[in-house]
Design a protein around this motif. Structure first.
Motif, short mmCIF file in Angstrom:
data_model
loop_
_atom_site.label_atom_id
_atom_site.label_comp_id
_atom_site.label_asym_id
_atom_site.label_seq_id
_atom_site.Cartn_x
_atom_site.Cartn_y
_atom_site.Cartn_z
N GLY A 73 -47.30 -24.07 3.31
CA GLY A 73 -45.90 -24.11 2.89
C GLY A 73 -45.37 -25.50 2.61
O GLY A 73 -44.16 -25.75 2.75
N VAL A 74 -46.24 -26.40 2.21
CA VAL A 74 -45.78 -27.76 1.88
C VAL A 74 -45.93 -27.99 0.38
O VAL A 74 -46.67 -27.30 -0.32
CB VAL A 74 -46.56 -28.83 2.66
N LYS A 75 -45.22 -29.00 -0.09
CA LYS A 75 -45.29 -29.33 -1.50
C LYS A 75 -46.63 -29.99 -1.83
O LYS A 75 -47.29 -30.57 -0.95
CB LYS A 75 -44.14 -30.29 -1.87
N LEU A 76 -47.00 -29.87 -3.08
CA LEU A 76 -48.24 -30.49 -3.56
C LEU A 76 -47.92 -31.78 -4.30
O LEU A 76 -46.91 -31.88 -4.98
CB LEU A 76 -48.98 -29.53 -4.50
N ILE A 77 -48.80 -32.74 -4.13
CA ILE A 77 -48.70 -33.98 -4.90
C ILE A 77 -49.71 -33.92 -6.03
O ILE A 77 -50.91 -33.73 -5.79
CB ILE A 77 -48.99 -35.21 -4.02
N GLN A 78 -49.21 -34.08 -7.23
CA GLN A 78 -50.11 -34.06 -8.40
C GLN A 78 -50.61 -35.48 -8.66
O GLN A 78 -49.81 -36.42 -8.74
CB GLN A 78 -49.35 -33.54 -9.62
N THR A 79 -51.88 -35.62 -8.78
CA THR A 79 -52.44 -36.92 -9.15
C THR A 79 -53.07 -36.79 -10.54
O THR A 79 -53.62 -35.74 -10.88
CB THR A 79 -53.52 -37.39 -8.15
N PRO A 80 -52.91 -37.82 -11.36
CA PRO A 80 -52.45 -39.18 -11.03
C PRO A 80 -50.94 -39.38 -11.19
O PRO A 80 -50.47 -40.51 -11.04
CB PRO A 80 -53.19 -40.03 -12.07
N GLY B 154 -48.30 -38.33 -9.37
CA GLY B 154 -47.52 -38.51 -8.15
C GLY B 154 -46.33 -37.58 -8.04
O GLY B 154 -45.53 -37.68 -7.11
N ILE B 155 -46.20 -36.65 -8.97
CA ILE B 155 -45.05 -35.72 -8.96
C ILE B 155 -45.27 -34.64 -7.90
O ILE B 155 -46.38 -34.15 -7.72
CB ILE B 155 -44.88 -35.08 -10.36
N LEU B 156 -44.16 -34.30 -7.20
CA LEU B 156 -44.21 -33.25 -6.17
C LEU B 156 -43.90 -31.89 -6.79
O LEU B 156 -42.96 -31.75 -7.57
CB LEU B 156 -43.18 -33.54 -5.08
N TYR B 157 -44.67 -30.90 -6.40
CA TYR B 157 -44.45 -29.53 -6.88
C TYR B 157 -44.43 -28.57 -5.70
O TYR B 157 -45.21 -28.72 -4.75
CB TYR B 157 -45.55 -29.10 -7.84
N ASP B 158 -43.57 -27.56 -5.78
CA ASP B 158 -43.65 -26.46 -4.80
C ASP B 158 -44.94 -25.70 -5.01
O ASP B 158 -45.63 -25.31 -4.07
CB ASP B 158 -42.48 -25.49 -4.99
N ASP B 159 -45.23 -25.43 -6.26
CA ASP B 159 -46.49 -24.83 -6.69
C ASP B 159 -46.74 -25.34 -8.10
O ASP B 159 -45.84 -25.90 -8.73
CB ASP B 159 -46.44 -23.30 -6.64
N ALA B 160 -47.93 -25.22 -8.57
CA ALA B 160 -48.26 -25.78 -9.88
C ALA B 160 -49.14 -24.81 -10.65
O ALA B 160 -50.16 -24.33 -10.14
CB ALA B 160 -48.96 -27.12 -9.72
N ILE B 161 -48.71 -24.51 -11.86
CA ILE B 161 -49.51 -23.67 -12.75
C ILE B 161 -49.93 -24.52 -13.94
O ILE B 161 -49.08 -25.07 -14.65
CB ILE B 161 -48.73 -22.42 -13.22
N TYR C 29 -54.72 -32.00 -7.07
CA TYR C 29 -53.58 -31.83 -6.17
C TYR C 29 -54.01 -32.04 -4.72
O TYR C 29 -55.12 -31.67 -4.32
CB TYR C 29 -52.99 -30.42 -6.32
N ILE C 30 -53.08 -32.63 -3.96
CA ILE C 30 -53.27 -32.74 -2.51
C ILE C 30 -51.98 -32.28 -1.83
O ILE C 30 -50.91 -32.29 -2.45
CB ILE C 30 -53.61 -34.18 -2.07
N GLU C 31 -52.10 -31.86 -0.60
CA GLU C 31 -50.91 -31.40 0.13
C GLU C 31 -50.11 -32.59 0.64
O GLU C 31 -50.67 -33.59 1.09
CB GLU C 31 -51.33 -30.52 1.31
N SER C 32 -48.80 -32.47 0.56
CA SER C 32 -47.92 -33.47 1.14
C SER C 32 -47.52 -33.00 2.53
O SER C 32 -48.02 -31.97 3.01
CB SER C 32 -46.67 -33.64 0.27
N ASN C 33 -46.63 -33.74 3.18
CA ASN C 33 -46.09 -33.26 4.45
C ASN C 33 -44.64 -32.80 4.31
O ASN C 33 -43.90 -32.71 5.27
CB ASN C 33 -46.19 -34.34 5.53
N ILE C 34 -44.26 -32.51 3.05
CA ILE C 34 -42.87 -32.09 2.78
C ILE C 34 -42.84 -30.57 2.60
O ILE C 34 -43.50 -30.04 1.70
CB ILE C 34 -42.34 -32.77 1.50
#
Lengths: 62, 267
Positions: free
Chosen positions: A23-30, A32-39, A48-53
């Protein structure tokens, strides 16, 4: 852990949806944008990596 | 009897019986019985002053401008239903105010002007709110250039014409256009988003129509704004993008989920 789900639009376009099972946001690399989910399209150049948000709770439906 | 009607109508003209009496009575505008002792509103709600706490209702016959009275210290909230039933030709609101159902039941006139602050949240509610009669330009006062809309600013509002968000806005905050619908007619309404837009914040239905009244979105930016979640756009009928930008939108993160309804503008 990031969950990946594959789907195909009526047009035949193949998509991959990614979201966190924690249930955390994802960080898109390269980017750096945060996403709730990404399609993304199947061959999108993102990792993508998990953030702590935490993802915001979904409001009541319409 | 004629004197009584003339007093109420604010007229000194002679009245012919019976048609003149009928016309004069029909022309009388009445207030809804609100308490004006705190000077919270004036002249049949033509002005709103912050700090008001009373719910009132009016049955106004004519569209009228509503002016926000400047105040150095704004309260967090204005009374629910304060403007219920009013017909509004223009609206100017101060910054930092949170409205809940303040404009529920209101009708905005054709081509009404709408000057609002970026952090003013107007219509947040859990039921249908103000009706925008047609063709509203969401803009801001001269000299003020907000870059974000307010959360749930227009949630659950009904419109009877296209909505255009002015250039300069960079972020559509969560829920800004949640559950907007066409008034009466079962045809989609359109929402035009400016070329300056860079982000649509995450939340379910930040930009959304309703289940039986999908929304047409018109994008003016050549670069797809960031969609922070795949569900930020819901109940969408079509997304029109600038000519030459079809593939960019169809392959952008979370826009790709809507690839089948993204179309290119003809010019």
């Amino acid at each position: 852990m990031i969950i990946e789900e594959k789907a195909t639009l009526k047009s035949g376009r193949v998509l991959i949806k990614r979201y966190s099972d924690a249930g955390v946001k994802l960080i898109q690399t390269p980017t750096g944008i945060l996403y709730d989910d990404a399609i993304d399209v199947e061959n999108a150049p993102y990792v993508y990596i998990e953030s702590n948000i935490p993802v915001d709770p979904v409001p009541e439906s319409q | 009897m004629a004197d009584a009607i003339r007093t109420k109508a604010g007229s000194s003209e002679s009245l012919a019986f019976p048609d003149g009496f009928v016309t004069a009575v029909e022309g009388i505008t009445t207030g809804g019985g609100g308490d004006t002792s705190d000077n919270a509103y004036e002249s049949l709600l033509r002005k709103i002053i912050s700090g008001h706490t009373q719910s009132v209702s009016f049955d106004m016959n004519d569209f009228t401008p509503i002016e926000w009275i400047d105040n150095a210290s704004y309260p967090n909230m204005i009374a629910p239903y304060l403007c219920y039933g009013t017909k509004i030709s223009s609206l100017s609101l101060g910054p930092g105010v949170y409205f809940t159902s303040t404009f529920q039941g209101c009708v905005f006139d054709d081509d009404a002007t709408f000057e609002i602050d970026s952090d003013t949240s107007i219509f947040a509610s859990n039921s249908s709110n103000g009706l925008f009669k047609s063709s509203i330009n969401v803009s801001w006062p001269n000299g003020y250039a907000p870059k974000k809309t307010a959360s749930y600013m227009f949630a659950y509002t009904s419109w009877n014409g296209p909505i255009v968000v002015s250039e300069g806005v960079e972020t559509i905050t969560k829920g800004t256009f949640y559950g907007i619908s066409q008034y009466k007619a079962s045809v989609p309404i359109s929402l035009t988003l400016p070329s300056t837009l860079t982000t649509v914040e995450s939340d379910y239905g930040t930009i959304s129509g309703v289940y039986d009244n999908y929304l047409n979105v018109i994008m003016l930016g050549e670069t797809p704004p960031t969609l922070n979640s795949s569900s930020a756009l819901t109940y969408i009928n079509s997304i029109t993008v600038p000519k030459g930008c079809l593939e960019a939108y169809q392959s952008a993160t979370n826009w790709s989920a809507h690839a089948d309804i993204i179309v290119e503008a003809t010019e």
